[in-house]
Design an enzyme around this catalytic site. Structure first.
Site, short mmCIF file in Angstrom:
data_model
loop_
_atom_site.label_atom_id
_atom_site.label_comp_id
_atom_site.label_asym_id
_atom_site.label_seq_id
_atom_site.Cartn_x
_atom_site.Cartn_y
_atom_site.Cartn_z
N PHE A 127 -91.75 -23.01 -48.42
CA PHE A 127 -92.75 -23.60 -47.53
C PHE A 127 -93.78 -24.36 -48.38
O PHE A 127 -94.20 -23.86 -49.42
CB PHE A 127 -93.43 -22.50 -46.70
CG PHE A 127 -94.31 -23.07 -45.63
CD1 PHE A 127 -93.76 -23.54 -44.45
CD2 PHE A 127 -95.67 -23.17 -45.81
CE1 PHE A 127 -94.57 -24.10 -43.46
CE2 PHE A 127 -96.49 -23.73 -44.82
CZ PHE A 127 -95.93 -24.19 -43.65
N ASP A 196 -93.30 -13.82 -50.39
CA ASP A 196 -93.95 -14.31 -49.17
C ASP A 196 -93.09 -13.84 -48.00
O ASP A 196 -91.92 -14.24 -47.86
CB ASP A 196 -94.01 -15.85 -49.24
CG ASP A 196 -94.63 -16.47 -47.98
OD1 ASP A 196 -94.59 -15.83 -46.92
OD2 ASP A 196 -95.13 -17.61 -48.08
N TYR A 221 -99.49 -14.33 -37.64
CA TYR A 221 -99.47 -15.06 -36.36
C TYR A 221 -98.05 -15.38 -35.88
O TYR A 221 -97.89 -15.97 -34.82
CB TYR A 221 -100.32 -16.34 -36.42
CG TYR A 221 -100.09 -17.20 -37.65
CD1 TYR A 221 -98.96 -17.99 -37.78
CD2 TYR A 221 -101.03 -17.22 -38.67
CE1 TYR A 221 -98.75 -18.77 -38.89
CE2 TYR A 221 -100.83 -18.00 -39.81
CZ TYR A 221 -99.70 -18.77 -39.92
OH TYR A 221 -99.49 -19.54 -41.03
N LYS A 222 -97.04 -15.03 -36.68
CA LYS A 222 -95.67 -15.31 -36.24
C LYS A 222 -95.14 -14.08 -35.50
O LYS A 222 -95.55 -13.82 -34.37
CB LYS A 222 -94.79 -15.68 -37.44
CG LYS A 222 -95.28 -16.92 -38.20
CD LYS A 222 -94.35 -17.25 -39.34
CE LYS A 222 -94.90 -18.30 -40.27
NZ LYS A 222 -95.01 -19.63 -39.65
N ARG A 368 -85.09 -25.79 -34.86
CA ARG A 368 -85.23 -24.36 -35.21
C ARG A 368 -85.44 -23.55 -33.95
O ARG A 368 -86.23 -23.92 -33.10
CB ARG A 368 -86.52 -24.12 -36.02
CG ARG A 368 -86.56 -24.54 -37.40
CD ARG A 368 -87.71 -23.86 -38.17
NE ARG A 368 -89.04 -23.85 -37.51
CZ ARG A 368 -90.11 -23.28 -38.04
NH1 ARG A 368 -90.05 -22.65 -39.20
NH2 ARG A 368 -91.27 -23.31 -37.39
C1 LIG Z 1 -93.48 -19.16 -45.73
C2 LIG Z 1 -94.83 -19.58 -45.27
N1 LIG Z 1 -95.90 -19.38 -46.07
C3 LIG Z 1 -97.15 -19.77 -45.67
C4 LIG Z 1 -97.35 -20.33 -44.43
C5 LIG Z 1 -98.66 -20.78 -43.91
O1 LIG Z 1 -99.80 -20.53 -44.61
P1 LIG Z 1 -101.20 -20.56 -43.82
O2 LIG Z 1 -101.23 -19.37 -42.89
O3 LIG Z 1 -102.22 -20.54 -44.88
O4 LIG Z 1 -101.23 -21.83 -43.02
C6 LIG Z 1 -96.27 -20.52 -43.58
C7 LIG Z 1 -96.48 -21.13 -42.24
O5 LIG Z 1 -95.65 -21.35 -41.45
C8 LIG Z 1 -94.99 -20.15 -44.01
O6 LIG Z 1 -93.93 -20.35 -43.22
#
Ligand SMILES: Cc1ncc(COP(=O)(O)O)c(C=O)c1O
Length: 409
Positions: A127, A196, A221-222, A368
């Site tokens: 990401f 992550d 938030y997912k 997706r």
């Molecule tokens: C793998 C991954 N890392 C980080 C983030 C997002 O980071 P942030 O919450 O700081 O926008 C996402 C967002 O979709 C993501 O998919």
């Protein structure tokens, strides 16, 4: 043509150990929501809880709320609720800043655990924020980034590597890395791992303790349904916590914040990863949202996710042409989403959204479909694919109205 019917889908839902969980969510009528890997759905009870926090805790208690409503422990309380989903002990997880900021803190802390090494290994399809944060960390600490082959990250490991930083489940394809295997490979060369877990937690259980992992970060938030922009969590192995030297030394990460000492002294344990005043409203929404996982066995979550993603793959492949599956078919390599390449993916996704089937598009040509096992059912997938068949047969996706790119795709 598939031999599956809508009745088969209903029967599978009736047999699911997660049946009935969907009732805990407030999903709009007529919507099939396949975007929980971007923004999770609203648990039904959260608005009342949030209203009570605003009116009773903030409105009436005012500043007394820090003690009377125990706002001071919200970071840790949310962490404790997330812990069982990631194979962690309750006291080893905390929640507070955005994912990007949390990644930054964790990556600096991870690199500082290996001060005599200069390389961070990451993968080029990660990401974007993970790569951008790594670039910032590398500039700050004078490190070198080594972009590995996503098909074989272990091949990039050697004794110069301080940190292996990987996203467990890929945001575009839904492909999943072997977390225990790669953690062991990193340890074999003396490197630490930073995982992550944004696209895992809440749908793909992991066992960080069993894997002997080092650090992990994930958004809420997912699949955790904390609401738009809800704060991220961070975990570190208990054996490392008191050696973590994170770069944003704010007063809430101090050993005694209300002593107001001049000099920074890190709090013991994972609390030292906290920075400033916790976002009480966001954490309250998250804490409340996490109740939907009460009584859910992580094995059931995984089994349901795999059954549903298998079902979606089978339905799409047997009923429409031209969609190339980029999500691995093997269960051990798959997260909880299904992604297809299609030359008109943007128009297809927009036409589906207009019909109430909400998935999303990722550049350049990926459609997706996130499968949140707590509220997506087999029948929803059946209905979604019925709409997809109609869109493709009637060429709705070629309507010029669906060619205009929105800011968020
Ligand atoms: C793998 C991954 N890392 C980080 C983030 C997002 O980071 P942030 O919450 O700081 O926008 C996402 C967002 O979709 C993501 O998919």
């Amino acid at each position: 043509m598939t031999h599956l019917t809508r009745e088969d889908a209903e029967a599978r839902d009736a047999a699911s150990p997660l049946r009935g969980r969907r009732e805990l969510f407030d999903l709009p009528d007529g919507v099939v929501y396949l975007c929980g890997n971007s923004l999770g759905a609203l648990p039904r009870h959260v608005p009342d809880r949030l209203a009570a926090v605003v009116r009773r805790e903030w409105g009436s208690e005012l500043v007394r709320g820090w003690n009377s409503a125990d706002w001071t422990h919200l970071n840790a309380r949310c962490g404790a609720r997330i812990a069982p989903l990631i194979g962690a002990a309750p006291e080893d997880v905390t929640v507070g800043d955005s994912t990007s900021v949390t990644l930054f803190k964790a990556m600096v802390a991870a690199a500082r655990l290996r001060p005599d090494r200069r390389v961070v290994v990451l993968e080029p399809t990660t990401f974007p924020t993970d790569g951008y944060v790594a670039q910032g960390v590398a500039a700050l600490l004078d490190l070198e980034l080594r972009w590995c082959d996503p098909a074989d990250p272990a091949a990039s490991l050697d004794e110069d590597v301080a940190v292996l930083a990987l996203t467990h489940v890929d945001f575009r394809s839904g492909a999943m890395f072997d977390l225990p295997g790669l953690t062991a490979a990193a340890h074999a060369v003396g490197a630490v791992t930073l995982w992550d877990l944004c696209h895992s937690t809440g749908a793909v259980p992991v066992d960080l303790a069993a894997a002997d992992a080092d650090l992990a970060v994930g958004c809420t938030y997912k699949y955790l349904n904390g609401g738009p922009g809800s704060p991220a969590f961070v975990w570190a192995a208990p054996r490392l916590q008191d050696s973590l030297d994170q770069p944003i030394t704010g007063w809430w990460g101090h050993a005694a914040p209300f002593e107001m000492h001049r000099d920074f002294e890190p709090a013991p344990g994972i609390q030292r990863m906290v920075v400033g005043t916790p976002p009480v409203l966001a954490l309250s929404a998250l804490e409340s949202a996490l109740e939907v996982f009460d009584g859910v066995a992580t094995a059931d979550l995984r089994a349901a996710s795999l059954a549903l993603t298998d079902h979606l793959v089978e339905l799409v492949e047997s009923r429409v042409d031209g969609f190339e599956l980029i999500t691995p078919r093997e269960h051990e390599r798959r997260g909880s989403q299904v992604s297809f390449r299609h030359p008109d993916a943007y128009g297809v996704v927009q036409a589906l959204i207009a019909r109430g089937v909400v998935g999303d598009f990722r550049t350049p040509d990926v459609a997706r479909f996130g499968v949140a096992p707590l509220y997506v059912r087999h029948v929803d997938l059946w209905d979604a694919v019925e709409h997809l068949v109609t869109v493709m047969e009637s060429e709705e996706h070629l309507d010029p109205a669906y060619a205009r790119r929105l800011a968020v795709t």
